[in-house]
Design a protein around this motif. Structure first.
Motif, PDB file in Angstrom:
ATOM      1  N   UNK A  15       0.761  -1.216  -0.077  1.00  0.00           N
ATOM      2  CA  UNK A  15       0.000  -0.179   0.111  1.00  0.00           C
ATOM      3  C   UNK A  15       0.890   1.131  -0.158  1.00  0.00           C
ATOM      4  N   UNK A  16       2.064   1.228   0.274  1.00  0.00           N
ATOM      5  CA  UNK A  16       2.913   2.312   0.421  1.00  0.00           C
ATOM      6  C   UNK A  16       3.700   2.428  -1.242  1.00  0.00           C
ATOM      7  N   UNK A  17       3.281   1.618  -1.975  1.00  0.00           N
ATOM      8  CA  UNK A  17       3.956   1.381  -3.348  1.00  0.00           C
ATOM      9  C   UNK A  17       2.916   1.844  -4.411  1.00  0.00           C
ATOM     10  N   UNK A  18       3.520   2.375  -5.687  1.00  0.00           N
ATOM     11  CA  UNK A  18       2.361   2.395  -6.760  1.00  0.00           C
ATOM     12  C   UNK A  18       1.779   1.146  -7.334  1.00  0.00           C
ATOM     13  N   UNK A  19       2.274   0.023  -6.772  1.00  0.00           N
ATOM     14  CA  UNK A  19       1.584  -1.040  -7.375  1.00  0.00           C
ATOM     15  C   UNK A  19       0.334  -1.342  -6.377  1.00  0.00           C
ATOM     16  N   UNK A  20       0.037  -0.357  -5.584  1.00  0.00           N
ATOM     17  CA  UNK A  20      -1.126  -0.948  -4.650  1.00  0.00           C
ATOM     18  C   UNK A  20      -2.523  -0.465  -5.683  1.00  0.00           C
ATOM     19  N   UNK A  21      -2.304   0.175  -6.736  1.00  0.00           N
ATOM     20  CA  UNK A  21      -3.429   0.572  -7.732  1.00  0.00           C
ATOM     21  C   UNK A  21      -4.041  -0.753  -8.443  1.00  0.00           C
ATOM     22  N   UNK A  22      -3.074  -2.006  -8.565  1.00  0.00           N
ATOM     23  CA  UNK A  22      -3.414  -3.188  -9.156  1.00  0.00           C
ATOM     24  C   UNK A  22      -4.469  -3.863  -8.400  1.00  0.00           C
ATOM     25  N   UNK A  23      -4.058  -3.643  -7.145  1.00  0.00           N
ATOM     26  CA  UNK A  23      -5.154  -4.393  -6.116  1.00  0.00           C
ATOM     27  C   UNK A  23      -6.610  -3.732  -5.693  1.00  0.00           C
ATOM     28  N   UNK A  24      -6.036  -2.341  -5.136  1.00  0.00           N
ATOM     29  CA  UNK A  24      -7.334  -1.695  -4.605  1.00  0.00           C
ATOM     30  C   UNK A  24      -7.436  -0.194  -5.109  1.00  0.00           C
ATOM     31  N   UNK A  25      -8.706   0.190  -5.583  1.00  0.00           N
ATOM     32  CA  UNK A  25      -9.050   1.402  -6.162  1.00  0.00           C
ATOM     33  C   UNK A  25      -8.680   2.466  -5.242  1.00  0.00           C
ATOM     34  N   UNK A  26      -9.036   2.537  -3.837  1.00  0.00           N
ATOM     35  CA  UNK A  26      -9.054   3.614  -2.813  1.00  0.00           C
ATOM     36  C   UNK A  26      -8.754   2.958  -1.613  1.00  0.00           C
ATOM     37  N   UNK A  27      -7.476   2.929  -1.008  1.00  0.00           N
ATOM     38  CA  UNK A  27      -7.124   2.349   0.183  1.00  0.00           C
ATOM     39  C   UNK A  27      -7.625   2.748   1.411  1.00  0.00           C
ATOM     40  N   UNK A  28      -7.514   4.090   1.122  1.00  0.00           N
ATOM     41  CA  UNK A  28      -8.290   4.927   2.408  1.00  0.00           C
ATOM     42  C   UNK A  28      -9.734   4.746   2.778  1.00  0.00           C
ATOM     43  N   UNK A  29     -10.584   4.438   1.569  1.00  0.00           N
ATOM     44  CA  UNK A  29     -11.977   4.053   1.863  1.00  0.00           C
ATOM     45  C   UNK A  29     -11.979   2.492   2.336  1.00  0.00           C
ATOM     46  N   UNK A  30     -11.080   1.819   1.767  1.00  0.00           N
ATOM     47  CA  UNK A  30     -11.407   0.356   2.125  1.00  0.00           C
ATOM     48  C   UNK A  30     -10.947   0.171   3.441  1.00  0.00           C
ATOM     49  N   UNK A  31      -9.852   1.121   4.255  1.00  0.00           N
ATOM     50  CA  UNK A  31      -9.539   0.915   5.538  1.00  0.00           C
ATOM     51  C   UNK A  31     -10.593   1.456   6.477  1.00  0.00           C
ATOM     52  N   UNK A  32     -11.160   2.714   6.125  1.00  0.00           N
ATOM     53  CA  UNK A  32     -12.410   3.322   6.961  1.00  0.00           C
ATOM     54  C   UNK A  32     -13.396   2.070   6.992  1.00  0.00           C
ATOM     55  N   UNK A  33     -13.783   1.481   5.627  1.00  0.00           N
ATOM     56  CA  UNK A  33     -15.137   0.544   5.724  1.00  0.00           C
ATOM     57  C   UNK A  33     -14.670  -0.733   6.572  1.00  0.00           C
ATOM     58  N   UNK A  34     -13.459  -0.985   6.763  1.00  0.00           N
ATOM     59  CA  UNK A  34     -13.302  -2.276   7.545  1.00  0.00           C
ATOM     60  C   UNK A  34     -13.360  -2.115   9.026  1.00  0.00           C
ATOM     61  N   UNK A  35     -13.634  -0.764   9.447  1.00  0.00           N
ATOM     62  CA  UNK A  35     -13.747  -0.371  11.025  1.00  0.00           C
ATOM     63  C   UNK A  35     -15.085  -0.757  11.246  1.00  0.00           C
ATOM     64  N   UNK A  36     -15.960  -0.934  10.443  1.00  0.00           N
ATOM     65  CA  UNK A  36     -17.505  -1.049  10.631  1.00  0.00           C
ATOM     66  C   UNK A  36     -17.389  -2.700  10.635  1.00  0.00           C
ATOM     67  N   UNK A  37     -16.459  -3.248  10.123  1.00  0.00           N
ATOM     68  CA  UNK A  37     -16.510  -4.941  10.409  1.00  0.00           C
ATOM     69  C   UNK A  37     -16.566  -5.169  11.996  1.00  0.00           C
ATOM     70  N   UNK A  38     -15.878  -4.317  12.718  1.00  0.00           N
ATOM     71  CA  UNK A  38     -15.869  -4.680  14.244  1.00  0.00           C
ATOM     72  C   UNK A  38     -16.720  -3.467  14.855  1.00  0.00           C
ATOM     73  N   UNK A  39     -17.690  -2.926  14.249  1.00  0.00           N
ATOM     74  CA  UNK A  39     -18.480  -2.001  14.779  1.00  0.00           C
ATOM     75  C   UNK A  39     -19.598  -3.015  15.657  1.00  0.00           C
ATOM     76  N   UNK A  40     -19.729  -2.309  17.098  1.00  0.00           N
ATOM     77  CA  UNK A  40     -20.314  -3.113  18.068  1.00  0.00           C
ATOM     78  C   UNK A  40     -21.681  -2.568  18.475  1.00  0.00           C
ATOM     79  N   UNK A  41     -22.560  -3.398  18.706  1.00  0.00           N
ATOM     80  CA  UNK A  41     -24.085  -2.793  19.076  1.00  0.00           C
ATOM     81  C   UNK A  41     -24.585  -3.866  19.755  1.00  0.00           C
ATOM     82  N   UNK A  42     -25.642  -3.929  20.237  1.00  0.00           N
ATOM     83  CA  UNK A  42     -26.685  -4.836  20.962  1.00  0.00           C
ATOM     84  C   UNK A  42     -27.025  -6.031  20.250  1.00  0.00           C
ATOM     85  N   UNK A  43     -27.238  -5.683  18.775  1.00  0.00           N
ATOM     86  CA  UNK A  43     -27.553  -6.689  18.163  1.00  0.00           C
ATOM     87  C   UNK A  43     -26.530  -7.850  17.632  1.00  0.00           C
TER      88      UNK A  43
END
Length: 287
Positions: A19-47
């Motif tokens: 992700x710190x190289x230019x090759x990252x674009x071959x894997x992910x379109x926007x690493x910042x958005x992907x990282x932000x999304x991942x935090x929702x995978x551990x979002x905690x609620x009563x359900x």
């Protein structure tokens, strides 16, 4: 300790490197958005807390719970992301009670793990999060990676031990660019000892690693990889080689290559290796 070292080699360091190289674009379109999304995978609620009490890994339950907080239900497949949440290092998750002393220790560990090197734009935390986001949701995949996602695995790949899915494609393409290394568990030596005159027990691991380039470089790049898989003989060579890596991590890491076994587990011929118990060694007596 042993597991953390293997995670660094197979997921953390390669993700940071990529992700710190230019090759990252071959894997992910926007690493910042992907990282932000991942935090929702551990979002905690009563359900989530209610579901976690009686969750079982059936296809029906997976479909029902594949939303925010899924990493809390399937922690083995999101182990590093789950660890960050369990250490109270992800603000979206506050359902773990962590003693203050432990929180301070985790904070020091996090600061070291997330340190940026010269020229780095992505921290280890962001890299870990991006890795799990990519594995969880193909919407973050680059255009060339979408060819890997859209390949008809059920039609063109023989159903061997495990049903083929895009797990067969994601990590190998990631590995082509990120250069992970895998611990050779069979050749690992683990010791414990106390230095002469000391009471503290020390741990020592001797961990050989293999980059397995003979497997990952067998394939073409992501833009052409599906053409390789249409050649059944070439595909089978790759899948049987990948099977060995999948078996090596079988008992320890579900974070990648899950369900990639070409041959079933057999204690005599195809048994996954296991770490041995630590051997206690005595300090030399120079007196």
């Amino acid at each position: 300790i042993t597991r953390h070292i293997t995670d660094i080699a197979s997921i953390i360091a390669p993700s940071v490197r990529l992700l710190n190289s230019t090759l990252s674009k071959q894997i992910v379109d926007d690493s910042k958005k992907a990282s932000a999304y991942a935090y929702q995978l551990v979002a905690c609620n009563e359900e989530i807390l209610t579901q976690s009490e009686d969750f079982n890994d059936t296809e029906e339950n997976w479909e029902e719970t594949c939303h925010d907080g899924v990493a809390l239900l399937e922690s083995a497949m999101y182990s590093l992301l789950f660890t960050l949440a369990a250490c109270r290092l992800v603000k979206e998750c506050d359902c773990f009670n962590v003693p203050e002393k432990v929180r301070k220790f985790c904070g020091r560990w996090a600061n070291q793990l997330s340190g940026k090197g010269p020229g780095d734009k992505v921290t280890a935390f962001e890299a870990i999060s991006c890795f799990y986001a990519l594995r969880h949701d193909t919407k973050f995949w680059s255009e060339s990676m979408r060819r890997v996602a859209s390949f008809d695995y059920q039609r063109y790949m023989p159903f061997l031990c495990d049903a083929p899915t895009d797990e067969v494609g994601f990590y190998p393409v990631f590995a082509q660019l990120a250069y992970p290394a895998h611990n050779n568990i069979s050749e690992t030596k683990r010791f414990q000892y106390a230095a002469e005159g000391k009471n503290t027990t020390m741990q020592l691991d001797v961990l050989p690693f293999d980059e397995c380039r003979y497997v990952y470089d067998w394939l073409a790049t992501s833009q052409l990889i599906d053409n390789d898989w249409l050649d059944e003989s070439r595909q089978l060579v790759f899948r049987f080689a990948l099977d060995r890596i999948a078996k090596t991590i079988r008992w320890y890491q579900d974070d990648f290559l899950f369900g990639c076994h070409a041959v079933g587990i057999d204690d005599d011929y195809f048994s996954p290796p296991e770490y041995s118990l630590r051997e206690r060694i005595q300090a030399a007596n120079n007196g």
